[in-house]
Write a protein that holds these residues in place. Structure first.
Motif, short mmCIF file in Angstrom:
data_model
loop_
_atom_site.label_atom_id
_atom_site.label_comp_id
_atom_site.label_asym_id
_atom_site.label_seq_id
_atom_site.Cartn_x
_atom_site.Cartn_y
_atom_site.Cartn_z
N PRO A 62 35.53 24.19 -6.83
CA PRO A 62 35.11 23.46 -8.04
C PRO A 62 34.67 24.41 -9.14
N VAL A 63 34.99 24.05 -10.37
CA VAL A 63 34.59 24.87 -11.51
C VAL A 63 33.07 24.93 -11.58
N GLY A 64 32.53 26.13 -11.70
CA GLY A 64 31.08 26.31 -11.79
C GLY A 64 30.40 26.51 -10.46
N ALA A 65 31.11 26.26 -9.36
CA ALA A 65 30.50 26.47 -8.04
C ALA A 65 30.35 27.95 -7.77
N ALA A 66 29.26 28.30 -7.11
CA ALA A 66 29.00 29.71 -6.80
C ALA A 66 29.99 30.22 -5.76
N ARG A 67 30.48 31.42 -5.96
CA ARG A 67 31.34 32.09 -4.99
C ARG A 67 30.82 33.50 -4.77
N VAL A 68 30.88 33.95 -3.54
CA VAL A 68 30.49 35.32 -3.22
C VAL A 68 31.75 36.19 -3.25
N VAL A 69 31.75 37.21 -4.08
CA VAL A 69 32.92 38.07 -4.18
C VAL A 69 32.51 39.53 -4.00
N THR A 70 33.43 40.31 -3.47
CA THR A 70 33.22 41.74 -3.34
C THR A 70 34.08 42.43 -4.39
N MET A 71 33.49 42.64 -5.54
CA MET A 71 34.16 43.32 -6.64
C MET A 71 33.10 44.10 -7.43
N PRO A 72 33.41 45.30 -7.88
CA PRO A 72 32.41 46.04 -8.67
C PRO A 72 32.06 45.35 -9.97
N THR A 73 32.96 44.49 -10.46
CA THR A 73 32.74 43.78 -11.72
C THR A 73 32.03 42.44 -11.53
N GLY A 74 31.78 42.07 -10.31
CA GLY A 74 31.22 40.75 -10.03
C GLY A 74 29.86 40.51 -10.65
N LEU A 75 29.05 41.54 -10.74
CA LEU A 75 27.71 41.41 -11.29
C LEU A 75 27.75 40.95 -12.75
N TRP A 76 28.85 41.21 -13.43
CA TRP A 76 28.99 40.86 -14.85
C TRP A 76 29.95 39.68 -15.05
N THR A 77 30.07 38.86 -14.01
CA THR A 77 30.92 37.68 -14.06
C THR A 77 30.04 36.46 -13.79
N PRO A 78 30.04 35.45 -14.68
CA PRO A 78 29.02 34.40 -14.61
C PRO A 78 29.13 33.41 -13.47
N ASP A 79 30.32 33.23 -12.85
CA ASP A 79 30.43 32.19 -11.83
C ASP A 79 30.53 32.73 -10.41
N VAL A 118 28.63 35.51 -7.24
CA VAL A 118 27.56 36.36 -6.73
C VAL A 118 28.23 37.57 -6.09
N ALA A 119 27.75 38.76 -6.38
CA ALA A 119 28.43 39.95 -5.92
C ALA A 119 27.43 41.05 -5.60
N PRO A 120 27.84 42.01 -4.73
CA PRO A 120 26.96 43.15 -4.44
C PRO A 120 26.83 44.04 -5.67
N VAL A 121 25.72 44.74 -5.75
CA VAL A 121 25.48 45.66 -6.86
C VAL A 121 26.14 46.99 -6.54
N PRO A 122 27.08 47.47 -7.40
CA PRO A 122 27.67 48.78 -7.17
C PRO A 122 26.66 49.88 -7.44
N GLY A 123 27.00 51.08 -7.07
CA GLY A 123 26.11 52.21 -7.31
C GLY A 123 25.36 52.64 -6.08
N GLY A 124 25.85 52.27 -4.90
CA GLY A 124 25.22 52.69 -3.65
C GLY A 124 25.83 53.98 -3.15
N THR A 125 26.28 54.00 -1.90
CA THR A 125 26.90 55.20 -1.35
C THR A 125 28.35 55.29 -1.83
N LYS A 126 28.92 56.49 -1.74
CA LYS A 126 30.31 56.67 -2.14
C LYS A 126 31.22 55.82 -1.28
N LEU A 127 30.92 55.71 0.01
CA LEU A 127 31.74 54.90 0.90
C LEU A 127 31.72 53.44 0.47
N GLN A 128 30.54 52.92 0.17
CA GLN A 128 30.44 51.53 -0.21
C GLN A 128 31.08 51.27 -1.57
N ASP A 129 30.87 52.15 -2.53
CA ASP A 129 31.45 51.94 -3.85
C ASP A 129 32.97 51.99 -3.80
#
Length: 369
Positions: free
Chosen positions: A164-181, A183-194
Motif C-alpha cells: 500500500p502507498v505510504g506503508a512502511a517498508r524496511v529496505v537495505t539501501m544506503p539511500t534509504g535514510l533519505w527516502t520518506p516511505d 526504514v533503512a539502516p544508517v550507512p557509515g559503519g564498517t567497510k564490510l557493512q557499507d
C-alpha cells in the motif's frame, strides 16, 4: 559512421519525457527515484549525440548554417553545463555503476533526483526539440508520453508487490535514510557493512524495477515504451551489479564486494560461493554487455541504425536475460546469508503491517525536491 541522428535525438527526448511521466505516475517514493536514474542516462546520451547532429545540420545549411544554429548552440551549452555540473557524476555513481559514496555524497546524489531537477531538464529538452524542428525538415519532434493505465497502481499496491502507498517498508539501501516511505539502516559503519548495503541495495533496486515491469511483461505483444525503458534500466543495473560484486570500479575508487569480504578476518564465507559460481554465468554475458548495455541502454551508439534499437532487434532473448538476473541475485543472497554480519541485508522491501513512516527531516518526497 553516425546514422539516424535525427531519429535518435528525438527518441532520447521522448524517452526522457516518458521516464518523467512514469515517475510522476508511480505513487511509491522509493520507486520514483529508482526509475529516475534512467533519466540521467538519457540526458548524457543526448548530449553526446546532439552536438554531432547539430554540426550535421549546420553543414547542410551551407553558408547560413553558423548563424542559424546559434540559438541551438546556446541551449546545448546549457545542457552540457547541467551534465558537467551534476548529471554525469550522479549517473555514474547511482546507475551506470555502483560507486562507494560517503555520508555527505549519498544524500547529495540521491536527492539530486527530484522534481525540480527533472523539470528544468525537461524544459531544456523541449527547447532543444523545438530548435531542431525549426532547423531540419527531416527532424520529427519527439513524441509525448502515452497515458498509463490506472490499473497499474492497483497491481503495484498489492501487499505482495510494492504494498500500500505510504506503508512502511524496511529496505537495505544506503539511500534509504533519505527516502520518506522506508526504514533503512544508517550507512557509515564498517567497510564490510557499507559495501554489503550498497551492493545488496542495488540488488533490491533490480527487484523493485522488476515488480514495476511485471504487469507490462504479462500483457505480452509489442513492447511498450514504458516496458522498454524499465528493461533498459534493468540491463544497466544488472551489469553494474555484476561489476560491483566481482571487479569493482577502479576509476570510481570502489573495490569489489568479493575483495571487501575477502579482506575481513575471518574472511566472509560468501566469497567462496560468489567466486566458485562465476564460471556458471551465461556464455552470452559479454555479448549482452557489449551490444546491448554499452551500445543501447547505458549509452546510445551513433553508428547503430535507429530500427535496431527496438527490443525485438536486440541480440538478447529477454527471458534468458531475466534468468541470468535471477541466478545472480539468488547467488548474492545465498552468499550474504553465510555471515551473521550481512544476512540481515538480504531481506526484500516487504511492507510492515499497519506500519507508517512519519515525515522526517532530510527525507523529502519527490515533489519536495
Amino acid at each position: 559512421m553516425a546514422v539516424d541522428l535525427n531519429l535518435k535525438v528525438a527518441r532520447l527526448i521522448a524517452d526522457f519525457r516518458s521516464t518523467l511521466a512514469l515517475i510522476d505516475f508511480i505513487q511509491h517514493e522509493l520507486e520514483k527515484r529508482i526509475v529516475a536514474r534512467l533519466g540521467l542516462i538519457k540526458i548524457e546520451a543526448l548530449i553526446s549525440l546532439a552536438g554531432t547532429y547539430k554540426n550535421e545540420v549546420k553543414r547542410s545549411l551551407g553558408p547560413s548554417g553558423a548563424a542559424a544554429v546559434q540559438a541551438l548552440e546556446v541551449l546545448l551549452a546549457q545542457l552540457r553545463k547541467d551534465v558537467d555540473g551534476g548529471v554525469r557524476s550522479v549517473r555514474n555513481a547511482l546507475v551506470g555503476h555502483s560507486l562507494a559514496l560517503n555520508l555527505r555524497e549519498i544524500p547529495e546524489n540521491w536527492l539530486f533526483l527530484g522534481h525540480s531537477t527533472f523539470t528544468i531538464l525537461s524544459q531544456d529538452l523541449d527547447r532543444i526539440d523545438d530548435e531542431f524542428a525549426k532547423l531540419d525538415p527531416a527532424y520529427v519532434k519527439a513524441t509525448q508520453p502515452s497515458p498509463l493505465d490506472p490499473a497499474l497502481l492497483t497491481f503495484w499496491s498489492a501487499p505482495n508487490v510494492l504494498g500500500p502507498v505510504g506503508a512502511a517498508r524496511v529496505v537495505t539501501m544506503p539511500t534509504g535514510l533519505w527516502t520518506p516511505d522506508v526504514v533503512a539502516p544508517v550507512p557509515g559503519g564498517t567497510k564490510l557493512q557499507d559495501a554489503s548495503i550498497r551492493v545488496l541495495g542495488l540488488r533490491l533496486s533490480i527487484r523493485q524495477a522488476g515488480l514495476l515491469f511485471l504487469p507490462f511483461w504479462a500483457i505480452g505483444g509489442t513492447v511498450s515504451t514504458y516496458e522498454r525503458l524499465l528493461l533498459e534500466l534493468t540491463v544497466v543495473d544488472f551489469f553494474a551489479l555484476e561489476e560491483a560484486i566481482y571487479t569493482g570500479n577502479v576509476r570510481g575508487g570502489t573495490s569489489s564486494l568479493v575483495d571487501e569480504w575477502a579482506s575481513e578476518s575471518p574472511m566472509h564465507a560468501g566469497v567462496a560461493i560468489l567466486s566458485s559460481m562465476r564460471a556458471h554465468a551465461s556464455p552470452s554475458l559479454s555479448l549482452w554487455r557489449d551490444q546491448v548495455r554499452n551500445k543501447i541502454c547505458a549509452h546510445l551508439d551513433p553508428d547503430i541504425p535507429a530500427a535496431d534499437l527496438e527490443v525485438d532487434k536486440w541480440p538478447m532473448v529477454v527471458s534468458d536475460f531475466n534468468a541470468e538476473i535471477e541466478r545472480l541475485c539468488q547467488l548474492l543472497g545465498t552468499a550474504a546469508r553465510q555471515d551473521v554480519r550481512t544476512m540481515i541485508f538480504v531481506a526484500p522491501a516487504t511492507p510492515i503491517k499497519n506500519g507508517v513512516v512519519p515525515p522526517r527531516v532530510g527525507a523529502p518526497t519527490w515533489n519536495q525536491t
